[in-house]
Design an enzyme around this catalytic site. Structure first.
Site, PDB file in Angstrom:
ATOM      1  N   CYS A  14       1.103  -1.055   0.038  1.00  0.00           N
ATOM      2  CA  CYS A  14       0.157   0.228  -0.092  1.00  0.00           C
ATOM      3  C   CYS A  14       1.174   1.398  -0.060  1.00  0.00           C
ATOM      4  CB  CYS A  14      -0.367   0.410   1.689  1.00  0.00           C
ATOM      5  SG  CYS A  14      -1.757   1.447   1.520  1.00  0.00           S
ATOM      6  N   CYS A  17      -0.212   3.488   3.259  1.00  0.00           N
ATOM      7  CA  CYS A  17      -0.405   3.255   4.441  1.00  0.00           C
ATOM      8  C   CYS A  17       0.574   3.660   5.071  1.00  0.00           C
ATOM      9  CB  CYS A  17      -0.021   2.208   4.602  1.00  0.00           C
ATOM     10  SG  CYS A  17      -1.712   0.959   3.795  1.00  0.00           S
TER      11      CYS A  17
END
Length: 85
Positions: A14, A17
């Protein structure tokens, strides 16, 4: 005072993130008596993500409610926590 539980759902690939994690860590360090944080990797714990209906990461759950999809600003996270204290 009871603590506000923050669950941060992330995945290894991600791109957003790390920013969400930084915000959560910063707020948790500034409010240690008010916040309890759990980091959940959706690749390792897909069942937990399914319980909340999480389809995207990062997602922040506060006291069992999905509060943010994506990385929030520090101010937005602090405001969401204060509403629950």
């Amino acid at each position: 005072m009871s603590k506000v539980k923050i669950e941060l759902f992330t995945s290894p690939m991600c791109p957003h993130c790390p920013a969400a994690k930084r915000v959560v860590e910063e707020v948790a360090n500034e409010m240690p008596d008010a916040v309890e944080v759990e980091y959940i990797n959706v690749m390792e714990n897909p069942q937990k993500a399914m319980e909340y209906g999480i389809m995207a990461v990062p997602t922040i759950v506060i006291n069992g409610d999905v509060e943010f999809i994506g990385a929030p600003t520090k101010e937005a996270l602090v405001e969401a926590i204060k509403k629950r204290l």
